[in-house]
Design an enzyme around this catalytic site. Structure first.
Site, PDB file in Angstrom:
ATOM      1  N   TRP A 131      51.264 -23.263 -56.005  1.00  0.00           N
ATOM      2  CA  TRP A 131      49.974 -22.467 -55.445  1.00  0.00           C
ATOM      3  C   TRP A 131      50.625 -20.970 -55.148  1.00  0.00           C
ATOM      4  O   TRP A 131      51.447 -21.011 -54.464  1.00  0.00           O
ATOM      5  CB  TRP A 131      49.431 -23.210 -54.167  1.00  0.00           C
ATOM      6  CG  TRP A 131      48.228 -22.612 -53.580  1.00  0.00           C
ATOM      7  CD1 TRP A 131      47.298 -22.231 -54.196  1.00  0.00           C
ATOM      8  CD2 TRP A 131      48.155 -22.283 -52.230  1.00  0.00           C
ATOM      9  NE1 TRP A 131      46.151 -21.819 -53.253  1.00  0.00           N
ATOM     10  CE2 TRP A 131      46.870 -21.991 -52.044  1.00  0.00           C
ATOM     11  CE3 TRP A 131      48.781 -22.581 -50.976  1.00  0.00           C
ATOM     12  CZ2 TRP A 131      46.221 -21.697 -50.788  1.00  0.00           C
ATOM     13  CZ3 TRP A 131      48.134 -22.339 -49.804  1.00  0.00           C
ATOM     14  CH2 TRP A 131      46.746 -21.682 -49.648  1.00  0.00           C
ATOM     15  N   ASP A 212      52.542 -30.525 -48.639  1.00  0.00           N
ATOM     16  CA  ASP A 212      51.021 -29.778 -48.707  1.00  0.00           C
ATOM     17  C   ASP A 212      50.150 -30.884 -49.165  1.00  0.00           C
ATOM     18  O   ASP A 212      50.018 -31.014 -50.309  1.00  0.00           O
ATOM     19  CB  ASP A 212      51.063 -28.517 -49.370  1.00  0.00           C
ATOM     20  CG  ASP A 212      49.806 -27.888 -49.577  1.00  0.00           C
ATOM     21  OD1 ASP A 212      49.013 -28.399 -48.971  1.00  0.00           O
ATOM     22  OD2 ASP A 212      49.747 -26.685 -49.878  1.00  0.00           O
ATOM     23  N   LYS A 247      38.585 -29.584 -48.713  1.00  0.00           N
ATOM     24  CA  LYS A 247      38.045 -30.209 -49.941  1.00  0.00           C
ATOM     25  C   LYS A 247      37.558 -31.667 -49.932  1.00  0.00           C
ATOM     26  O   LYS A 247      36.376 -31.930 -50.282  1.00  0.00           O
ATOM     27  CB  LYS A 247      39.250 -30.620 -51.108  1.00  0.00           C
ATOM     28  CG  LYS A 247      40.355 -29.432 -51.028  1.00  0.00           C
ATOM     29  CD  LYS A 247      39.867 -28.115 -51.583  1.00  0.00           C
ATOM     30  CE  LYS A 247      40.993 -26.947 -51.416  1.00  0.00           C
ATOM     31  NZ  LYS A 247      40.860 -25.871 -52.040  1.00  0.00           N
TER      32      LYS A 247
HETATM   33  C1  LMR Z   1      42.810 -23.201 -54.705  1.00  0.00           C
HETATM   34  O1  LMR Z   1      44.115 -23.063 -55.013  1.00  0.00           O
HETATM   35  O2  LMR Z   1      42.219 -22.559 -55.623  1.00  0.00           O
HETATM   36  C2  LMR Z   1      42.536 -23.455 -53.418  1.00  0.00           C
HETATM   37  O3  LMR Z   1      43.645 -24.160 -52.643  1.00  0.00           O
HETATM   38  C3  LMR Z   1      41.723 -22.581 -52.663  1.00  0.00           C
HETATM   39  C4  LMR Z   1      42.630 -21.481 -52.418  1.00  0.00           C
HETATM   40  O4  LMR Z   1      42.590 -21.050 -50.932  1.00  0.00           O
HETATM   41  O5  LMR Z   1      43.398 -20.833 -52.999  1.00  0.00           O
END
Ligand code: LMR
Length: 398
Positions: A131, A212, A247
């Site tokens: 992420w 996470d 979510k």
């Molecule tokens: C995403 O990866 O789209 C979600 O985790 C929302 C975010 O805050 O990025």
């Protein structure tokens, strides 16, 4: 002073929705941020949540601060029950400490500040890819990050051998960030056996697992998805879990999540919690109550909990269904490449393999927005946008 500033770059995920909103193209589609949409393209409030809110509103007597500032006893117990299963040894022996945080991101940031205090020289190892907010969160706490291999882009699968080899070299006292389920962005998760093997390596090497866990319930089921934690918690060593209810309760803007630390003993857990309280106090002092009241109400009421569990199942089933329809649509549109690997991925995201050039062309020509890495939010696909989406992807792949 502000005039001298360079503009900060847009966020790689949130910035896309900002651009999407400004795009005048009719029929535009936003498949970027990980937000669930129903088959009508809406992100509705869960029925179980609405019912809990009505109850909370009727019964609410005060807007006093949440006390302690690490979260109410009821909320923290509900979080632990959901993560480990009610009556789990780690709960019964009181070696878990939970802090209520504003969302999963808040949990990661409190964890990062705690790590910086506890082990100032530690590194946090992140999967490649991960992420995009992960490296930024740890950097904000002054923690260096490093990468371990995760995804085999050629074979469209988990790169398990190299992953394990890399984790065998992580020094004792460093932290390894693991995505509990629905890996973001690849959607490829380790199997139960692979989790066991990773836990063995953690124990042998002495690095600390930092989960996470933002998508519990969206891969195979609420309890099934939590199996990733089992071998780590059973080891008796420390485990960090950053969980989120954005979510799986659809509580995105209520900002409700938790940092749970599993320690070797009740005394260690209490010592650690005292520092989490201190870190929270200097960050935001006190967490927002509404989201946690909803989660606590639902998880502690058998009827509401059953309704919520069936709503989570409904989301999971719709996403899995759309994944298959997406693969079939691409085939029907004459796409030569085999996209069947997408059905092996779990959760909201499809790591499509589309390149930056494809992503740009989808945006410029069709107003279809996906993340630069080629990550597509399957939970934003609907029966009515699928045809246009399939045609556009077939066109850019030509
Ligand atoms: C995403 O990866 O789209 C979600 O985790 C929302 C975010 O805050 O990025």
């Amino acid at each position: 002073m502000f005039e001298a500033l360079e503009m900060a770059p847009p966020d790689p995920i949130l910035g896309i929705t900002e651009a999407f909103k400004k795009d005048p193209k009719p029929g535009k589609i936003n498949l970027s941020i990980g937000v669930y949409c129903d088959e009508n393209g809406k992100t509705p409030v869960f029925n179980s949540v609405k019912k809990a809110e009505q109850r909370i509103l009727a019964d609410e007597k005060t807007k006093n601060y949440v006390s302690p500032n690490s979260g109410t006893v009821e909320y923290c117990a509900a979080v632990q029950g959901l993560l480990f299963g009610a009556g789990h040894e780690a709960i019964a022996s009181k070696r878990c400490a939970t802090a209520h945080t504003p969302g999963g991101t808040g949990a990661l940031r409190v964890a990062a500040d705690f790590i910086k205090f506890l082990k100032p020289d530690a590194k946090v190892w992140l999967s490649e890819p991960t992420w995009p907010n992960h490296p930024s969160i740890f950097a904000a706490s002054g923690i260096p990050t490093a990468a371990y291999p995760y995804y085999d882009a050629e074979g469209k699968k988990l790169n398990f051998g190299p992953l394990l080899d890399a984790l065998k070299k992580v020094p004792a006292g460093d932290f390894v960030l693991l995505h509990g389920c629905c890996h973001n962005p690849t959607g490829m998760d380790p199997t139960v056996d692979e989790w066991n093997a990773i836990a063995e390596v953690a124990k042998a090497q002495g690095w600390v697992p930092l989960f996470d866990f933002a998508y519990q319930g969206l891969a195979d089921g609420l309890a099934e998805d939590a199996r990733c934690l089992t071998p780590f918690v059973a080891s008796g060593r420390e485990v960090y879990v950053c969980s989120s209810f954005s979510k799986n309760f659809g509580l995105y803007n209520e900002r409700v999540g938790a940092l749970t630390l599993v320690a070797d003993s009740e005394t260690s857990a209490q010592k650690a919690l005292s520092h989490l309280k201190r870190i929270i106090r200097t960050n935001y002092s006190n967490p927002p109550a509404h989201g946690s009241n909803i989660v606590t109400t639902i998880l502690n009421d058998p009827a509401l909990r059953a309704e919520w569990e069936s709503e989570v199942k409904g989301m999971r089933d719709r996403i899995a269904g759309m994944r298959q329809v997406f693969v079939d649509t691409l085939k029907a549109k004459g796409v030569k490449q085999d996209f069947s690997f997408l059905t092996k991925q779990k959760g909201m995201f499809s790591f499509s393999g589309l390149t930056k050039a494809h992503v740009d062309a989808l945006k410029e020509k069709y107003g279809i927005y996906i993340v630069g890495s080629g990550r597509i939010n399957v939970a934003g696909m609907t029966p009515s946008n699928m045809d246009a989406l399939g045609s556009a992807i077939a066109e850019v792949l030509k």
